[in-house]
Design a protein around this motif. Sequence first.
Motif, PDB file in Angstrom:
ATOM      1  N   MET A  19       0.863  -1.378  -0.042  1.00 16.51           N
ATOM      2  CA  MET A  19       0.003  -0.057  -0.067  1.00 16.51           C
ATOM      3  C   MET A  19       0.898   1.118  -0.054  1.00 16.51           C
ATOM      4  O   MET A  19       1.854   1.287   0.853  1.00 16.51           O
ATOM      5  N   GLU A  20       0.635   2.224  -0.944  1.00 20.45           N
ATOM      6  CA  GLU A  20       1.326   3.281  -0.876  1.00 20.45           C
ATOM      7  C   GLU A  20       0.565   4.281  -0.177  1.00 20.45           C
ATOM      8  O   GLU A  20      -0.726   4.472  -0.110  1.00 20.45           O
ATOM      9  N   VAL A  21       1.245   5.274   0.517  1.00 24.49           N
ATOM     10  CA  VAL A  21       0.424   6.453   1.224  1.00 24.49           C
ATOM     11  C   VAL A  21       1.115   7.728   0.679  1.00 24.49           C
ATOM     12  O   VAL A  21       2.224   8.195   0.631  1.00 24.49           O
ATOM     13  N   GLY A  22       0.078   8.841   0.293  1.00 26.32           N
ATOM     14  CA  GLY A  22       0.430  10.073  -0.013  1.00 26.32           C
ATOM     15  C   GLY A  22       0.219  11.157   1.064  1.00 26.32           C
ATOM     16  O   GLY A  22      -0.686  10.629   1.836  1.00 26.32           O
ATOM     17  N   ILE A  23       0.430  12.339   0.767  1.00 28.88           N
ATOM     18  CA  ILE A  23       0.058  13.571   1.796  1.00 28.88           C
ATOM     19  C   ILE A  23      -0.811  14.464   0.910  1.00 28.88           C
ATOM     20  O   ILE A  23      -0.356  14.874  -0.274  1.00 28.88           O
ATOM     21  N   GLY A  24      -2.132  14.827   1.376  1.00 20.95           N
ATOM     22  CA  GLY A  24      -2.717  15.899   0.703  1.00 20.95           C
ATOM     23  C   GLY A  24      -2.343  17.227   1.532  1.00 20.95           C
ATOM     24  O   GLY A  24      -2.457  17.367   2.599  1.00 20.95           O
ATOM     25  N   LEU A  25      -1.856  18.102   0.804  1.00 21.24           N
ATOM     26  CA  LEU A  25      -1.292  19.372   1.437  1.00 21.24           C
ATOM     27  C   LEU A  25      -2.299  20.499   1.773  1.00 21.24           C
ATOM     28  O   LEU A  25      -3.322  20.319   1.107  1.00 21.24           O
ATOM     29  N   PRO A  26      -1.952  20.890   2.812  1.00 17.27           N
ATOM     30  CA  PRO A  26      -2.991  22.024   3.417  1.00 17.27           C
ATOM     31  C   PRO A  26      -2.986  23.383   2.508  1.00 17.27           C
ATOM     32  O   PRO A  26      -1.718  23.669   1.690  1.00 17.27           O
ATOM     33  N   ILE A  27      -4.067  24.216   2.430  1.00 14.49           N
ATOM     34  CA  ILE A  27      -4.090  25.142   1.375  1.00 14.49           C
ATOM     35  C   ILE A  27      -3.875  26.459   2.359  1.00 14.49           C
ATOM     36  O   ILE A  27      -3.936  27.667   1.810  1.00 14.49           O
ATOM     37  N   SER A  28      -4.026  26.362   3.546  1.00 15.80           N
ATOM     38  CA  SER A  28      -4.440  27.801   4.395  1.00 15.80           C
ATOM     39  C   SER A  28      -3.025  28.435   4.373  1.00 15.80           C
ATOM     40  O   SER A  28      -2.875  29.787   4.746  1.00 15.80           O
ATOM     41  N   ALA A  29      -1.818  27.985   4.217  1.00 18.61           N
ATOM     42  CA  ALA A  29      -0.429  28.563   4.170  1.00 18.61           C
ATOM     43  C   ALA A  29       0.495  28.099   3.230  1.00 18.61           C
ATOM     44  O   ALA A  29       1.189  27.244   3.394  1.00 18.61           O
ATOM     45  N   PRO A  30       0.124  28.967   2.192  1.00 18.09           N
ATOM     46  CA  PRO A  30       1.050  28.413   0.741  1.00 18.09           C
ATOM     47  C   PRO A  30       2.616  28.669   1.083  1.00 18.09           C
ATOM     48  O   PRO A  30       3.418  27.918   0.420  1.00 18.09           O
ATOM     49  N   GLU A  31       3.121  29.460   2.019  1.00 20.32           N
ATOM     50  CA  GLU A  31       4.325  29.707   2.415  1.00 20.32           C
ATOM     51  C   GLU A  31       5.134  28.451   3.126  1.00 20.32           C
ATOM     52  O   GLU A  31       6.396  28.429   2.962  1.00 20.32           O
ATOM     53  N   LEU A  32       4.368  27.623   3.545  1.00 19.00           N
ATOM     54  CA  LEU A  32       4.772  26.672   4.234  1.00 19.00           C
ATOM     55  C   LEU A  32       5.002  25.177   3.391  1.00 19.00           C
ATOM     56  O   LEU A  32       5.304  24.208   3.951  1.00 19.00           O
ATOM     57  N   LEU A  33       4.301  25.392   2.124  1.00 16.81           N
ATOM     58  CA  LEU A  33       4.314  24.048   1.387  1.00 16.81           C
ATOM     59  C   LEU A  33       5.582  23.469   1.007  1.00 16.81           C
ATOM     60  O   LEU A  33       5.717  22.471   0.754  1.00 16.81           O
ATOM     61  N   LEU A  34       6.601  24.283   0.825  1.00 19.98           N
ATOM     62  CA  LEU A  34       8.078  23.902   0.702  1.00 19.98           C
ATOM     63  C   LEU A  34       8.450  23.048   1.808  1.00 19.98           C
ATOM     64  O   LEU A  34       9.287  22.107   1.573  1.00 19.98           O
ATOM     65  N   ASP A  35       8.448  23.400   3.005  1.00 20.13           N
ATOM     66  CA  ASP A  35       8.729  22.618   4.196  1.00 20.13           C
ATOM     67  C   ASP A  35       8.027  21.327   4.090  1.00 20.13           C
ATOM     68  O   ASP A  35       8.526  20.242   4.434  1.00 20.13           O
ATOM     69  N   TRP A  36       6.601  21.236   3.899  1.00 18.37           N
ATOM     70  CA  TRP A  36       5.869  19.968   3.597  1.00 18.37           C
ATOM     71  C   TRP A  36       6.680  19.134   2.546  1.00 18.37           C
ATOM     72  O   TRP A  36       6.748  17.994   2.843  1.00 18.37           O
ATOM     73  N   ALA A  37       6.692  19.839   1.643  1.00 20.78           N
ATOM     74  CA  ALA A  37       7.212  19.029   0.351  1.00 20.78           C
ATOM     75  C   ALA A  37       8.503  18.225   0.588  1.00 20.78           C
ATOM     76  O   ALA A  37       8.922  17.250   0.618  1.00 20.78           O
ATOM     77  N   ARG A  38       9.387  19.030   1.157  1.00 16.71           N
ATOM     78  CA  ARG A  38      10.885  18.531   1.683  1.00 16.71           C
ATOM     79  C   ARG A  38      11.007  17.281   2.585  1.00 16.71           C
ATOM     80  O   ARG A  38      11.442  16.341   2.304  1.00 16.71           O
ATOM     81  N   ALA A  39       9.895  17.499   3.659  1.00 13.58           N
ATOM     82  CA  ALA A  39       9.860  16.617   4.600  1.00 13.58           C
ATOM     83  C   ALA A  39       9.265  15.345   4.151  1.00 13.58           C
ATOM     84  O   ALA A  39       9.972  14.306   4.333  1.00 13.58           O
ATOM     85  N   ALA A  40       8.283  15.689   3.449  1.00 18.84           N
ATOM     86  CA  ALA A  40       7.557  14.247   2.758  1.00 18.84           C
ATOM     87  C   ALA A  40       8.591  13.374   1.505  1.00 18.84           C
ATOM     88  O   ALA A  40       8.567  12.271   1.764  1.00 18.84           O
ATOM     89  N   ASP A  41       9.403  14.422   1.097  1.00 20.45           N
ATOM     90  CA  ASP A  41      10.231  13.917  -0.102  1.00 20.45           C
ATOM     91  C   ASP A  41      11.401  12.889   0.572  1.00 20.45           C
ATOM     92  O   ASP A  41      11.756  12.043  -0.051  1.00 20.45           O
ATOM     93  N   THR A  42      11.642  13.003   2.074  1.00 20.44           N
ATOM     94  CA  THR A  42      12.700  12.063   2.483  1.00 20.44           C
ATOM     95  C   THR A  42      11.956  11.069   3.670  1.00 20.44           C
ATOM     96  O   THR A  42      12.725  10.141   4.002  1.00 20.44           O
ATOM     97  N   GLY A  43      10.613  10.957   3.345  1.00 14.64           N
ATOM     98  CA  GLY A  43      10.014  10.166   3.997  1.00 14.64           C
ATOM     99  C   GLY A  43       9.369   8.840   3.397  1.00 14.64           C
ATOM    100  O   GLY A  43       9.662   8.608   2.311  1.00 14.64           O
ATOM    101  N   PRO A  44       8.441   8.102   3.997  1.00 17.91           N
ATOM    102  CA  PRO A  44       7.816   7.059   3.073  1.00 17.91           C
ATOM    103  C   PRO A  44       6.711   7.343   2.130  1.00 17.91           C
ATOM    104  O   PRO A  44       6.230   6.341   1.793  1.00 17.91           O
ATOM    105  N   PHE A  45       6.353   8.685   2.119  1.00 13.15           N
ATOM    106  CA  PHE A  45       5.216   9.035   1.376  1.00 13.15           C
ATOM    107  C   PHE A  45       5.457   8.955  -0.342  1.00 13.15           C
ATOM    108  O   PHE A  45       6.723   9.285  -0.544  1.00 13.15           O
ATOM    109  N   THR A  46       4.614   8.688  -0.842  1.00 17.76           N
ATOM    110  CA  THR A  46       4.624   8.482  -2.430  1.00 17.76           C
ATOM    111  C   THR A  46       4.236   9.785  -3.268  1.00 17.76           C
ATOM    112  O   THR A  46       4.616   9.693  -4.443  1.00 17.76           O
ATOM    113  N   THR A  47       3.321  10.513  -2.714  1.00 23.12           N
ATOM    114  CA  THR A  47       2.690  11.536  -3.480  1.00 23.12           C
ATOM    115  C   THR A  47       2.437  12.583  -2.744  1.00 23.12           C
ATOM    116  O   THR A  47       1.871  12.802  -1.510  1.00 23.12           O
TER     117      THR A  47
END
Length: 282
Positions: free
Chosen positions: A1-29
Amino acid sequence: MEVGIGLPISAPELLLDWARAADTGPFTTLGLLDRLVYDNPEPLIALSVLAGATRRIRLQTEVLLAPLRDPVLLAKQAATLDRISEGRFVLGLGVGGREDDHEAAGTDLRTRGRLLDRQMAVMQKIWSGAPYSDTVGPIGPLPYRAGGPQVLFGGFQPAALKRVARFGDGFLAAAPPSWIGSLIDTVHRSWAEAGRSGVPRIVAQANAALGPQIVVDDARTAMAAYYRFAGDRADQMVAGMLTTEAAIRQTIAQYADLGVDEVMLYCYGADPGQVDRLAEAL
């Protein structure tokens, strides 16, 4: 089973932090939703930025409201992002049901499904590299994947489910385990009736928030505001948000038993620390 993260929309300036963290973790999308008349980042632009900040993880619109956009320009944008990300882009599409979005875009809410079908025919022709018409040449760039980026369709109505087999590679199922099964069965049946080889990709969605109460409250407030148009149904969706590791693991297991290929854990709370918490929950 693959698991991805749906990103929040309330703080666009934080999306880079979310993406970089997810890219190094177990998440696929990484997924990003789409609205026009709302305080959310435009998904194609946002995902293009995130593509440059990541190396491994897929980038997915979930769902992009295609009828609000010109199909020729959308085909070019999607092919560009697919090419630059080396095939990591997934184009999730839907028709959109909010009247204000369609009013602002000048589209007819009543004919949005038929419009999407016409758009898909145009985009697939462009992605093939064929001339646009007898007087207009090909519109590049060619996508990374022959024939275009992977396309998933969201929706609940019969026409939307049949669209998966007609134009797509899979189904985005924004439904809980308790009633997603019939939708999946319909998609598989339409796929077989259309004579498609292989099987459609099935991607489910579940709303989640992990962290201290302030994080959970932030997620519930943001989600309630986003779905306010749905009335009582919005309250039910907020109440069903997964807020414990056990609930997340149980829900993923339920989807796996139903033949789902990937579960997108949608986060409405802005705290990027949830990426690490979700990784630990898995």
